[in-house]
Design a protein around this motif. Sequence first.
Motif, PDB file in Angstrom:
ATOM      1  N   THR A   6      -3.285   0.870  -5.608  1.00 22.93           N
ATOM      2  CA  THR A   6      -3.319  -0.125  -4.534  1.00 22.93           C
ATOM      3  C   THR A   6      -4.139  -1.363  -4.897  1.00 22.93           C
ATOM      4  OG1 THR A   6      -5.271   0.890  -3.506  1.00 22.93           O
ATOM      5  CG2 THR A   6      -3.099   1.698  -2.801  1.00 22.93           C
ATOM      6  N   GLN A   7      -4.399  -1.589  -6.191  1.00 21.91           N
ATOM      7  CA  GLN A   7      -5.303  -2.667  -6.581  1.00 21.91           C
ATOM      8  C   GLN A   7      -4.811  -4.046  -6.134  1.00 21.91           C
ATOM      9  OE1 GLN A   7      -5.484  -3.825 -10.788  1.00 21.91           O
ATOM     10  NE2 GLN A   7      -3.792  -2.411 -11.249  1.00 21.91           N
ATOM     11  N   HIS A   8      -3.485  -4.217  -6.011  1.00 25.59           N
ATOM     12  CA  HIS A   8      -2.956  -5.523  -5.612  1.00 25.59           C
ATOM     13  C   HIS A   8      -2.642  -5.593  -4.113  1.00 25.59           C
ATOM     14  CE1 HIS A   8      -2.860  -6.955  -9.661  1.00 25.59           C
ATOM     15  NE2 HIS A   8      -2.014  -6.033 -10.064  1.00 25.59           N
ATOM     16  N   ALA A   9      -3.202  -4.669  -3.346  1.00 22.64           N
ATOM     17  CA  ALA A   9      -2.974  -4.682  -1.891  1.00 22.64           C
ATOM     18  C   ALA A   9      -4.263  -4.676  -1.094  1.00 22.64           C
ATOM     19  CB  ALA A   9      -2.112  -3.488  -1.492  1.00 22.64           C
ATOM     20  N   GLN A  10      -5.336  -4.148  -1.682  1.00 26.35           N
ATOM     21  CA  GLN A  10      -6.573  -3.972  -0.927  1.00 26.35           C
ATOM     22  C   GLN A  10      -7.085  -5.274  -0.333  1.00 26.35           C
ATOM     23  OE1 GLN A  10      -7.925  -1.215  -0.127  1.00 26.35           O
ATOM     24  NE2 GLN A  10      -7.267   0.338  -1.577  1.00 26.35           N
ATOM     25  N   SER A  11      -6.989  -6.365  -1.080  1.00 26.00           N
ATOM     26  CA  SER A  11      -7.547  -7.634  -0.602  1.00 26.00           C
ATOM     27  C   SER A  11      -6.789  -8.196   0.593  1.00 26.00           C
ATOM     28  CB  SER A  11      -7.555  -8.665  -1.742  1.00 26.00           C
ATOM     29  OG  SER A  11      -6.235  -8.968  -2.164  1.00 26.00           O
ATOM     30  N   PHE A  12      -5.602  -7.668   0.867  1.00 27.18           N
ATOM     31  CA  PHE A  12      -4.816  -8.143   2.002  1.00 27.18           C
ATOM     32  C   PHE A  12      -5.185  -7.419   3.292  1.00 27.18           C
ATOM     33  CE2 PHE A  12      -2.387  -9.314  -1.713  1.00 27.18           C
ATOM     34  CZ  PHE A  12      -1.832 -10.540  -1.389  1.00 27.18           C
ATOM     35  N   LEU A  13      -6.000  -6.382   3.192  1.00 32.06           N
ATOM     36  CA  LEU A  13      -6.374  -5.591   4.361  1.00 32.06           C
ATOM     37  C   LEU A  13      -7.772  -5.967   4.830  1.00 32.06           C
ATOM     38  CD1 LEU A  13      -5.204  -2.055   3.174  1.00 32.06           C
ATOM     39  CD2 LEU A  13      -3.932  -3.684   4.584  1.00 32.06           C
ATOM     40  N   ASP A  14      -8.000  -5.850   6.109  1.00 35.30           N
ATOM     41  CA  ASP A  14      -9.335  -6.057   6.644  1.00 35.30           C
ATOM     42  C   ASP A  14     -10.275  -4.976   6.111  1.00 35.30           C
ATOM     43  OD1 ASP A  14      -8.428  -8.208   8.125  1.00 35.30           O
ATOM     44  OD2 ASP A  14      -8.042  -6.981   9.918  1.00 35.30           O
ATOM     45  N   ASP A  15     -11.529  -5.344   5.907  1.00 32.40           N
ATOM     46  CA  ASP A  15     -12.520  -4.370   5.446  1.00 32.40           C
ATOM     47  C   ASP A  15     -12.592  -3.193   6.423  1.00 32.40           C
ATOM     48  OD1 ASP A  15     -13.109  -5.991   3.315  1.00 32.40           O
ATOM     49  OD2 ASP A  15     -14.908  -6.874   4.231  1.00 32.40           O
ATOM     50  N   GLY A  16     -12.504  -2.009   5.865  1.00 36.69           N
ATOM     51  CA  GLY A  16     -12.627  -0.807   6.687  1.00 36.69           C
ATOM     52  C   GLY A  16     -11.371  -0.406   7.423  1.00 36.69           C
ATOM     53  N   ALA A  17     -10.254  -1.140   7.223  1.00 36.69           N
ATOM     54  CA  ALA A  17      -9.034  -0.841   7.986  1.00 36.69           C
ATOM     55  C   ALA A  17      -8.502   0.557   7.681  1.00 36.69           C
ATOM     56  CB  ALA A  17      -7.969  -1.893   7.698  1.00 36.69           C
ATOM     57  N   TYR A 260      -0.151   5.889   1.186  1.00 39.20           N
ATOM     58  CA  TYR A 260       1.020   4.994   1.142  1.00 39.20           C
ATOM     59  C   TYR A 260       1.514   4.719   2.564  1.00 39.20           C
ATOM     60  CZ  TYR A 260       5.887   3.585   0.092  1.00 39.20           C
ATOM     61  OH  TYR A 260       7.103   2.932   0.026  1.00 39.20           O
ATOM     62  N   ALA A 261       1.626   5.777   3.365  1.00 45.01           N
ATOM     63  CA  ALA A 261       2.058   5.601   4.757  1.00 45.01           C
ATOM     64  C   ALA A 261       1.066   4.719   5.523  1.00 45.01           C
ATOM     65  CB  ALA A 261       2.201   6.960   5.432  1.00 45.01           C
ATOM     66  N   GLU A 408       9.520  11.821   1.169  1.00 45.30           N
ATOM     67  CA  GLU A 408       9.907  12.488   2.415  1.00 45.30           C
ATOM     68  C   GLU A 408       8.699  12.734   3.307  1.00 45.30           C
ATOM     69  OE1 GLU A 408      13.948  14.897   1.019  1.00 45.30           O
ATOM     70  OE2 GLU A 408      12.042  15.984   1.149  1.00 45.30           O
ATOM     71  N   HIS A 409       7.620  13.214   2.722  1.00 44.42           N
ATOM     72  CA  HIS A 409       6.430  13.475   3.535  1.00 44.42           C
ATOM     73  C   HIS A 409       5.837  12.168   4.038  1.00 44.42           C
ATOM     74  CE1 HIS A 409       3.339  16.551   4.661  1.00 44.42           C
ATOM     75  NE2 HIS A 409       2.638  15.444   4.861  1.00 44.42           N
ATOM     76  N   ALA A 410       5.807  11.160   3.174  1.00 46.28           N
ATOM     77  CA  ALA A 410       5.237   9.864   3.571  1.00 46.28           C
ATOM     78  C   ALA A 410       5.991   9.260   4.750  1.00 46.28           C
ATOM     79  CB  ALA A 410       5.255   8.902   2.386  1.00 46.28           C
ATOM     80  N   VAL A 411       7.319   9.352   4.732  1.00 50.46           N
ATOM     81  CA  VAL A 411       8.079   8.720   5.809  1.00 50.46           C
ATOM     82  C   VAL A 411       7.938   9.507   7.114  1.00 50.46           C
ATOM     83  CG1 VAL A 411      10.373   9.834   5.610  1.00 50.46           C
ATOM     84  CG2 VAL A 411      10.204   7.418   6.226  1.00 50.46           C
ATOM     85  N   ALA A 412       7.753  10.817   7.026  1.00 52.16           N
ATOM     86  CA  ALA A 412       7.526  11.596   8.246  1.00 52.16           C
ATOM     87  C   ALA A 412       6.210  11.185   8.891  1.00 52.16           C
ATOM     88  CB  ALA A 412       7.523  13.091   7.924  1.00 52.16           C
ATOM     89  N   VAL A 413       5.155  11.073   8.084  1.00 50.05           N
ATOM     90  CA  VAL A 413       3.857  10.628   8.588  1.00 50.05           C
ATOM     91  C   VAL A 413       3.957   9.208   9.126  1.00 50.05           C
ATOM     92  CG1 VAL A 413       1.497  10.031   7.892  1.00 50.05           C
ATOM     93  CG2 VAL A 413       2.521  12.181   7.129  1.00 50.05           C
ATOM     94  N   SER A 414       4.661   8.348   8.403  1.00 44.45           N
ATOM     95  CA  SER A 414       4.818   6.959   8.821  1.00 44.45           C
ATOM     96  C   SER A 414       5.525   6.856  10.166  1.00 44.45           C
ATOM     97  CB  SER A 414       5.593   6.185   7.748  1.00 44.45           C
ATOM     98  OG  SER A 414       5.721   4.834   8.091  1.00 44.45           O
TER      99      SER A 414
END
Length: 441
Positions: A6-17, A260-261, A408-414
């Motif tokens: 997730t190195q190229h996604a973390q900066s797009f999220l609020d801290d602690g999200a 991921y979800a 499959e598991h990820a989409v169920a949780v999502s």
Amino acid sequence: MVSLDTQHAQSFLDDGALADLKPQIEEAHEAVLNKTGKGSHMLGWRDLLLDPDDALLQDIEATAHRLRRDADVLLCLGIGGSYLGARAVISALTPYLSARQPDPPSPDTPEGQSMHPSQPPEVRFAGHHTSGAYLRELLSDLDGKSVFVNVISKSGTTLETALSFRVVRAWMHDQFDAPSDRIIITTDKEQGALNALHEANDFYKKYVIPDDVGGRFSVLTPVGLLPIAAAGIDIHSFFYGAVSACEEISADAEHDALRYAALRYLLLNDDYDVEALAVFEPKLRNIGRWWQQLFGESEGKEHTGLFPTVAQYTTDLHSIGQYMQQGQRNLMETFLMPKKDPASLSIPETEDDVDGLNYVAGKTMGDVTRAAYDGTAQAHANGGVPNVTIWFDALAPQPIGELLYFFEHAVAVSGYLLDVNPFNQPGVEDYKSEMYDRLDR
């Protein structure tokens, strides 16, 4: 093992999200494990991994052995989950170009038998659209070949598949003395049109689609396993790869499938409402098509969910690449990458170096692919596209089984995070109703 970068996604999220979302993730995960969420009666795709039916796997292998012995072509008729999973796995694990080479002609080969019984049959697909031109050309091309048919439909009345089967059955009766001995049905245990046809015609074989498994989750049932086995792929390793992933994810409340979800959910809430699954290895393109149905049909309800689409890089970097880099900033990207290069091919050095490419001489095409991936992920992140990478070990049966269960598991949780039923598809029935009205059903 499947892992998430997730190195190229973390900066797009609020801290602690992600930390703040953890209780909801755990609740959704537990709802899958304990069958307490919406549509929980359709979680049979997990049950079949928790209690594997080895006798069924052996039975499917026995049928596949006959197909490999007697068939030049296995024609699979189905739509949606009834063909996407099998096509995805076969595309990922078989050669790009047909490896089937005709054996020397033999006057002893009976009419209607395979001319090269030592090789897996070519697996083809129909019944997933309404093109008469395609079906006509397909049957013309099959003329003179030893053809077996696997028709896959729980109801037996799905229009695209049922119409194709009607046409194909008539063609089979014209081609073979005992056509019913070449037809396999995969359908409901008792109900539906295919069971009625089976009773009337005594087809060669019947496999059951479990009542508690929906089409897009059915690749690990006979729906997917029979075509995959017929193609010469080790379904035991494939199936038990999924079993391994199921056990691993079930025991880990912080597994990457759940991360991921969670990340997708948070980005959707921040108005990133399109997800592009990007592959660099063309063999994975049909895995993307399977993923597209899995996520689109599971999440796209009640005016929510990420819109799933598939990109084939580096090819599509020369078409939609400009948009990915500088278009609307409403999309995220998920790269799907094998850790092991499918086939190492070294780049030669030339004496004249007219093309100026000696700087890559000695490297492999895999090295170039890795550089393209690294560069694309960084450039798109710099351009405002959050992206993650799902890594899996190799293009081999067990890792592919692990990968499919991960999704499959990820989409169920999502789905539970979105507060929708991830196992139904009421919107699909709407188009069918409108279509049937126009056909005077």
